[in-house]
Structures are given as C-alpha cells and as structure tokens.
Scaffold this motif. Structure first.
Motif, PDB file in Angstrom:
ATOM      1  N   TYR A   1       0.611  -0.945  -0.153  1.00 28.93           N
ATOM      2  CA  TYR A   1      -0.158   0.124  -0.008  1.00 28.93           C
ATOM      3  C   TYR A   1       0.783   1.343   0.055  1.00 28.93           C
ATOM      4  O   TYR A   1       0.626   2.169  -0.654  1.00 28.93           O
ATOM      5  N   TYR A   2       1.875   1.184   0.806  1.00 23.43           N
ATOM      6  CA  TYR A   2       2.646   2.277   0.885  1.00 23.43           C
ATOM      7  C   TYR A   2       3.400   2.479  -0.570  1.00 23.43           C
ATOM      8  O   TYR A   2       3.557   3.653  -1.020  1.00 23.43           O
TER       9      TYR A   2
ATOM     10  N   ILE B   1       2.507   1.739  -3.421  1.00 26.43           N
ATOM     11  CA  ILE B   1       1.746   2.154  -4.711  1.00 26.43           C
ATOM     12  C   ILE B   1       1.132   3.761  -4.635  1.00 26.43           C
ATOM     13  O   ILE B   1       0.859   4.212  -5.662  1.00 26.43           O
ATOM     14  N   HIS B   2       1.338   4.273  -3.731  1.00 27.97           N
ATOM     15  CA  HIS B   2       1.163   5.565  -3.342  1.00 27.97           C
ATOM     16  C   HIS B   2       2.223   6.404  -3.745  1.00 27.97           C
ATOM     17  O   HIS B   2       2.678   7.373  -3.061  1.00 27.97           O
ATOM     18  N   GLU B   3       3.049   6.091  -5.072  1.00 31.76           N
ATOM     19  CA  GLU B   3       4.144   6.768  -5.476  1.00 31.76           C
ATOM     20  C   GLU B   3       3.609   8.352  -5.790  1.00 31.76           C
ATOM     21  O   GLU B   3       2.719   8.349  -6.487  1.00 31.76           O
ATOM     22  N   ARG B   4       4.519   9.159  -5.389  1.00 28.56           N
ATOM     23  CA  ARG B   4       4.318  10.492  -5.806  1.00 28.56           C
ATOM     24  C   ARG B   4       5.563  11.165  -6.691  1.00 28.56           C
ATOM     25  O   ARG B   4       6.531  11.001  -6.110  1.00 28.56           O
TER      26      ARG B   4
ATOM     27  N   ASP C   1       8.389   8.508  -3.085  1.00 29.71           N
ATOM     28  CA  ASP C   1       8.515   9.797  -3.830  1.00 29.71           C
ATOM     29  C   ASP C   1       9.559   9.900  -4.632  1.00 29.71           C
ATOM     30  O   ASP C   1      10.810   9.252  -4.223  1.00 29.71           O
TER      31      ASP C   1
ATOM     32  N   ASN D   1       0.399  10.949 -11.161  1.00 27.40           N
ATOM     33  CA  ASN D   1       0.911  11.174  -9.630  1.00 27.40           C
ATOM     34  C   ASN D   1       1.627  12.392  -9.331  1.00 27.40           C
ATOM     35  O   ASN D   1       2.407  12.466  -8.471  1.00 27.40           O
TER      36      ASN D   1
ATOM     37  N   ARG E   1       2.720  15.970  -8.113  1.00 20.01           N
ATOM     38  CA  ARG E   1       2.689  16.865  -6.989  1.00 20.01           C
ATOM     39  C   ARG E   1       3.669  17.957  -7.158  1.00 20.01           C
ATOM     40  O   ARG E   1       4.717  17.799  -7.621  1.00 20.01           O
TER      41      ARG E   1
ATOM     42  N   GLU F   1      -1.649  19.504  -4.375  1.00 20.74           N
ATOM     43  CA  GLU F   1      -2.021  18.502  -5.316  1.00 20.74           C
ATOM     44  C   GLU F   1      -2.703  19.156  -6.537  1.00 20.74           C
ATOM     45  O   GLU F   1      -3.535  20.177  -6.343  1.00 20.74           O
TER      46      GLU F   1
END
Length: 211
Positions: free
Chosen positions: A79-80, A82-85, A119, A139, A141, A154
């Motif tokens: 989960y950590y 896949i939340h790539e920014r 990130d 993704n 930011r 965002e």
C-alpha cells in the motif's frame, strides 16, 4: 467460540471503534459516509481474514500470529509503495507555467530507485520545461518552498493543472501543464493571455527538442 488476540483481530476492533465514532459525528459531515465506505468494511474484512487464519492454524496460536504479522507487513508495504508521488521542485521565486513533456527519446525516465521511499523528486529547470522518456503519469505533485517550509500541492487543490499535446518533427508528445504563482487572481483558464502563454511555452519546448 474462543477468540485469540492476534494482529488482525486487534485491527478489526480498531476499525469498528473508529467506524462507530465517525458515524456519530466525530469525523464531521463525512463521518457517517467514511464509516460505511471504509471503516466498517475494513473491520469486516479483517475479521473474516482472522477467522480464515484461525481455522488454518487452529492448533498453533504462535504460527497464526506470525503469519498474520507477515501478511499485514507485506500488505502495508505494498500500500505504501503504490502511493508513489512525483514531486516537482522549483526555485523559490518561480512563477508561471511548468510543462512536463512525455515520451521524448534519450531523456531520463521518471523512475524511483529507492525501495523504501515512494516519492520521486524532480528538479524543474528555471525555464519550467522538463523532458522525460516516460509515459504520462497521474501522480504529479508540486512542492512549494516559497513559505520557508515544504508544502505539497495537489492538482485541483493547490495548483491549476491541465494537459495538452505538442507536435514536433511529425511526432506528437503528451504534455502536462501546471500553472504556479503566489497570486492566483491573475490566472484564468483558457483566457486569451493563458492561450498566448501556453503557445510561448510550447514554442520554447519545440525549440529545445529541435536542438
């Protein structure tokens, strides 16, 4: 039925407690909705998984705890990750348009080389144009350092964001266009000045591509 205190059971109980609290107003207007959509379903899923592991390791409590711990660790890490920014860094006094040009040959990929940091930090040149061989991503930011501390903005919530295309040498490139300024009152999407500034920025990107 005898319950065993395991990680999944503890998390399930926490989900239900948070869901009840949110449902009765702790979370403001979205409290009941978040309880129905996230907390209660999360609690039910964890409880069902608890019973699955309990049945699989009916005679080995320690192994159940170990397997649940490994399962939750892998799930949390996934989960950590896949939340790539992609964090776009500009100079502190930057003002204006940022253009990300995708699919450009012989340009760097947008790729994370760190296993434990989702990130990706990208430094935007002073001209505001960044070229990459990667495909378009959702993704992006923007990092605002103008206030003396890092603030992540965002699209739609802190920055004006749009997409476009650019033709050069019979090839069409996909663009992300971001407008960033301290004074937002001067920017009107698709106004005459906005269209003119976009054309100037695209002409500059086209010129760089031809060099």
């Amino acid at each position: 039925m005898k319950f065993r205190i395991t990680p999944l059971l503890i998390i399930s109980i926490c989900f239900f407690i948070c869901g009840v609290l949110m449902f009765f107003g702790l979370g403001g207007n979205l409290g009941p909705l978040s309880s129905i959509m996230y907390f209660f379903p999360g609690g039910i899923i964890c409880l069902l998984l608890y019973f699955v592991f309990k049945g699989a390791f009916a005679y080995n409590y320690r192994r159940q705890v170990l397997v649940e711990t490994i399962f939750l660790t892998v799930l949390s890490f996934g989960y950590y990750r896949i939340h790539e920014r992609i964090l776009l860094h500009t100079s502190r006094d930057f003002h204006g348009y940022i253009v990300i040009v995708y699919g450009v040959d012989n340009k760097p990929e947008i790729k994370n080389h760190s296993l434990f940091n989702p990130d990706i930090d990208i430094l935007i040149p002073d001209n505001g144009i960044f070229f990459t061989s990667s495909n378009r991503t959702e993704n992006l930011r923007l990092v605002d350092n103008s206030g003396g501390r890092k603030k992540i903005l965002e699209p739609g919530y802190g920055i004006s964001f749009d997409w476009d295309t650019l033709k050069c040498y019979n090839k069409e490139y996909t663009l992300d266009i971001i407008y960033f300024a301290k004074d937002w009152t001067g920017w009107v999407y698709n106004s005459e000045s906005d269209r003119a500034n976009r054309i100037l920025k695209k002409d500059l990107a086209r010129k760089i591509l031809r060099e």
